[in-house]
Design a protein around this motif. Structure first.
Motif, PDB file in Angstrom:
ATOM      1  N   LEU A  50       1.108  -1.080  -0.296  1.00 27.81           N
ATOM      2  CA  LEU A  50      -0.044   0.730  -0.357  1.00 27.81           C
ATOM      3  C   LEU A  50       0.609   1.088   0.362  1.00 27.81           C
ATOM      4  O   LEU A  50       1.712   1.369   0.855  1.00 27.81           O
ATOM      5  CB  LEU A  50      -1.414  -0.187   1.051  1.00 27.81           C
ATOM      6  CG  LEU A  50      -2.134  -0.877   1.440  1.00 27.81           C
ATOM      7  CD1 LEU A  50      -3.070  -1.022   2.498  1.00 27.81           C
ATOM      8  CD2 LEU A  50      -3.306  -0.100   0.340  1.00 27.81           C
ATOM      9  N   GLY A  51       1.176   2.156  -0.705  1.00 20.87           N
ATOM     10  CA  GLY A  51       1.904   3.404  -1.456  1.00 20.87           C
ATOM     11  C   GLY A  51       0.514   4.368  -0.595  1.00 20.87           C
ATOM     12  O   GLY A  51      -0.047   3.937  -0.829  1.00 20.87           O
ATOM     13  N   PRO A  52       1.671   5.410  -0.547  1.00 25.43           N
ATOM     14  CA  PRO A  52       1.546   6.930  -0.504  1.00 25.43           C
ATOM     15  C   PRO A  52      -0.211   7.064  -1.005  1.00 25.43           C
ATOM     16  O   PRO A  52      -0.414   7.838  -0.564  1.00 25.43           O
ATOM     17  CB  PRO A  52       2.351   7.842  -0.359  1.00 25.43           C
ATOM     18  CG  PRO A  52       2.698   7.111  -0.942  1.00 25.43           C
ATOM     19  CD  PRO A  52       3.036   5.867  -1.657  1.00 25.43           C
ATOM     20  N   ASP A  53      -0.225   6.349  -2.089  1.00 27.06           N
ATOM     21  CA  ASP A  53      -2.007   7.470  -3.078  1.00 27.06           C
ATOM     22  C   ASP A  53      -2.774   5.806  -2.600  1.00 27.06           C
ATOM     23  O   ASP A  53      -3.869   6.788  -2.717  1.00 27.06           O
ATOM     24  CB  ASP A  53      -1.110   7.173  -4.342  1.00 27.06           C
ATOM     25  CG  ASP A  53      -1.211   5.423  -5.014  1.00 27.06           C
ATOM     26  OD1 ASP A  53      -0.116   4.751  -4.160  1.00 27.06           O
ATOM     27  OD2 ASP A  53      -1.741   4.632  -5.903  1.00 27.06           O
ATOM     28  N   ARG A  54      -2.768   5.162  -1.768  1.00 24.24           N
ATOM     29  CA  ARG A  54      -3.811   4.373  -1.427  1.00 24.24           C
ATOM     30  C   ARG A  54      -3.989   4.112  -0.003  1.00 24.24           C
ATOM     31  O   ARG A  54      -4.893   3.827   0.822  1.00 24.24           O
ATOM     32  CB  ARG A  54      -3.200   2.656  -1.748  1.00 24.24           C
ATOM     33  CG  ARG A  54      -3.097   2.974  -3.139  1.00 24.24           C
ATOM     34  CD  ARG A  54      -4.309   2.577  -4.054  1.00 24.24           C
ATOM     35  NE  ARG A  54      -5.956   2.145  -3.348  1.00 24.24           N
ATOM     36  CZ  ARG A  54      -5.955   0.631  -3.657  1.00 24.24           C
ATOM     37  NH1 ARG A  54      -5.363   0.276  -4.145  1.00 24.24           N
ATOM     38  NH2 ARG A  54      -6.927   0.220  -2.978  1.00 24.24           N
ATOM     39  N   CYS A  55      -2.517   4.747   1.094  1.00 26.85           N
ATOM     40  CA  CYS A  55      -3.082   4.614   2.456  1.00 26.85           C
ATOM     41  C   CYS A  55      -1.941   5.522   2.774  1.00 26.85           C
ATOM     42  O   CYS A  55      -1.164   5.798   2.856  1.00 26.85           O
ATOM     43  CB  CYS A  55      -2.068   3.612   2.885  1.00 26.85           C
ATOM     44  SG  CYS A  55      -2.161   3.624   4.729  1.00 26.85           S
ATOM     45  N   LEU A  56      -3.159   6.179   3.948  1.00 30.62           N
ATOM     46  CA  LEU A  56      -2.434   7.818   4.822  1.00 30.62           C
ATOM     47  C   LEU A  56      -2.554   6.332   6.238  1.00 30.62           C
ATOM     48  O   LEU A  56      -3.687   6.002   6.531  1.00 30.62           O
ATOM     49  CB  LEU A  56      -3.397   8.642   4.551  1.00 30.62           C
ATOM     50  CG  LEU A  56      -2.938   9.677   3.573  1.00 30.62           C
ATOM     51  CD1 LEU A  56      -3.806  11.037   4.004  1.00 30.62           C
ATOM     52  CD2 LEU A  56      -1.949   9.978   3.214  1.00 30.62           C
ATOM     53  N   VAL A  57      -1.728   7.044   7.248  1.00 26.36           N
ATOM     54  CA  VAL A  57      -1.856   6.683   7.960  1.00 26.36           C
ATOM     55  C   VAL A  57      -1.517   7.620   9.095  1.00 26.36           C
ATOM     56  O   VAL A  57      -0.646   9.121   9.277  1.00 26.36           O
ATOM     57  CB  VAL A  57      -0.204   5.867   8.540  1.00 26.36           C
ATOM     58  CG1 VAL A  57      -0.224   5.837  10.195  1.00 26.36           C
ATOM     59  CG2 VAL A  57      -0.426   4.330   7.878  1.00 26.36           C
ATOM     60  N   PHE A  58      -2.246   7.460   9.953  1.00 22.88           N
ATOM     61  CA  PHE A  58      -2.465   8.803  11.455  1.00 22.88           C
ATOM     62  C   PHE A  58      -2.083   8.311  13.027  1.00 22.88           C
ATOM     63  O   PHE A  58      -2.888   7.225  13.090  1.00 22.88           O
ATOM     64  CB  PHE A  58      -3.658  10.071  11.198  1.00 22.88           C
ATOM     65  CG  PHE A  58      -4.115  10.144   9.899  1.00 22.88           C
ATOM     66  CD1 PHE A  58      -3.220  11.392   9.542  1.00 22.88           C
ATOM     67  CD2 PHE A  58      -4.724   9.674   9.179  1.00 22.88           C
ATOM     68  CE1 PHE A  58      -3.676  12.352   8.279  1.00 22.88           C
ATOM     69  CE2 PHE A  58      -5.007   9.960   7.941  1.00 22.88           C
ATOM     70  CZ  PHE A  58      -4.208  11.148   7.120  1.00 22.88           C
ATOM     71  N   ALA A  59      -0.821   8.634  13.981  1.00 18.94           N
ATOM     72  CA  ALA A  59      -0.950   8.347  15.112  1.00 18.94           C
ATOM     73  C   ALA A  59      -1.888   9.226  15.262  1.00 18.94           C
ATOM     74  O   ALA A  59      -1.544  10.310  16.206  1.00 18.94           O
ATOM     75  CB  ALA A  59       0.522   8.534  15.864  1.00 18.94           C
ATOM     76  N   ALA A  60      -2.976   8.572  16.591  1.00 19.88           N
ATOM     77  CA  ALA A  60      -3.802   9.095  17.108  1.00 19.88           C
ATOM     78  C   ALA A  60      -4.769   8.137  18.412  1.00 19.88           C
ATOM     79  O   ALA A  60      -4.177   6.963  18.391  1.00 19.88           O
ATOM     80  CB  ALA A  60      -4.984   9.679  16.792  1.00 19.88           C
ATOM     81  N   ASP A  61      -4.611   8.917  19.888  1.00 22.69           N
ATOM     82  CA  ASP A  61      -5.124   8.682  20.701  1.00 22.69           C
ATOM     83  C   ASP A  61      -6.678   9.031  20.648  1.00 22.69           C
ATOM     84  O   ASP A  61      -6.724   9.746  21.187  1.00 22.69           O
ATOM     85  CB  ASP A  61      -4.103   8.868  22.040  1.00 22.69           C
ATOM     86  CG  ASP A  61      -4.891   7.813  23.892  1.00 22.69           C
ATOM     87  OD1 ASP A  61      -6.215   7.372  23.703  1.00 22.69           O
ATOM     88  OD2 ASP A  61      -4.284   7.787  24.253  1.00 22.69           O
TER      89      ASP A  61
END
Length: 269
Positions: A50-61
């Protein structure tokens, strides 16, 4: 160019959340993954291609309002409004109300499983309501992950059972609030109540887990229920039947069934 639909999933670093992310990816969706452990999600995304065009990752609580709201707003800014938001993040800890320190267990479970769910939905509701003024838009859906444990209380499981009962009632209330009026399609609210799924959350259980499912099998059925807009689903269906029967049992019978059964273990920490 037609933009691929987007799903926003909390608790996406393992278990059900990760399995749902994979199922949506396989269906051609873009995925926004949210959890505290960003590095775990990033490594998983790379493993899945999954490249950046298909997936975003967010660190959150999710237990911190500002944290999850900020992640949601970043997602909207980067990729626009998701068609589906899945509030999946949750924890399960045994408790004993006779132990003072276990009041903190109850507080944390509610903060993540209930307030976290509401905080996850909050930043999307007004933008979604603005979109649903246009009846040509695709259905917009908020998904709350509950549990069959929310249907009846189980010994040692007071925090988790109470929190998941609250998820069911909360989503039912929200569904009524967001139902469209004449000429508007409204925002769909879907409640999914998993039975036993083989995840890190259930791996420490020391009692029988009937109809245990793999995360992948659960995710496939949940995906179909969400796409259909089914307001409430117990997965697998066999647990739905068991849950209905347990709900109908008189308290005296229910108590007798549970007598002598092992209780949810307390967290040693």
């Amino acid at each position: 160019m037609h933009m691929q639909p987007l799903v926003f999933i909390t608790g996406a670093s393992s278990g059900i959340g990760q399995a749902l992310a994979l199922r949506y990816h396989q269906a051609g969706w873009r995925v926004a993954l949210v959890a505290r452990r960003a590095e775990v999600m990033q490594a998983w995304a790379q493993d899945q291609g999954l490249g950046p065009d298909r997936c975003l990752v967010f660190a959150a609580d999710v237990s911190e309002n500002a944290s999850i709201i900020n992640a949601a707003e970043q997602c909207i800014t980067a990729w626009g409004l998701p068609q589906v938001v899945i509030a999946n993040a949750g924890i399960s800890q045994g408790m004993d109300t006779g132990e003072r320190q276990d009041l903190a267990v109850l507080q944390r479970v509610m903060a993540i499983n209930n307030l976290g769910l509401a905080a996850t939905f909050h930043p999307f509701i007004r933008p979604m309501q603005a979109c649903t003024q246009n009846t040509d838009t695709a259905p917009l859906t908020l998904v709350g992950i509950a549990s069959v444990a929310g249907i009846r209380g189980l010994p040692g499981h007071a925090a988790y059972c109470a929190s998941k009962a609250a998820v069911i009632s909360y989503c039912e209330s929200l569904r009524g609030e967001l139902r469209g009026s004449r000429g508007q399609q409204g925002i769909r609210v879907v409640t999914i109540a998993p039975g036993y799924v083989a995840t890190p959350l259930t791996s420490k259980n020391k009692y029988p887990m009937p109809f245990l499912m793999t995360p992948e099998a659960f995710a496939d059925k949940a995906y179909k229920a969400i796409q259909a807009g089914t307001s409430y689903s117990v997965i697998p269906w066999q647990m739905g039947v068991v849950a209905k029967l347990l709900r109908l049992l008189p308290n005296s019978w229910f108590d007798r069934i549970l007598q002598g059964q092992p209780r949810k273990h307390r967290d040693p920490s």
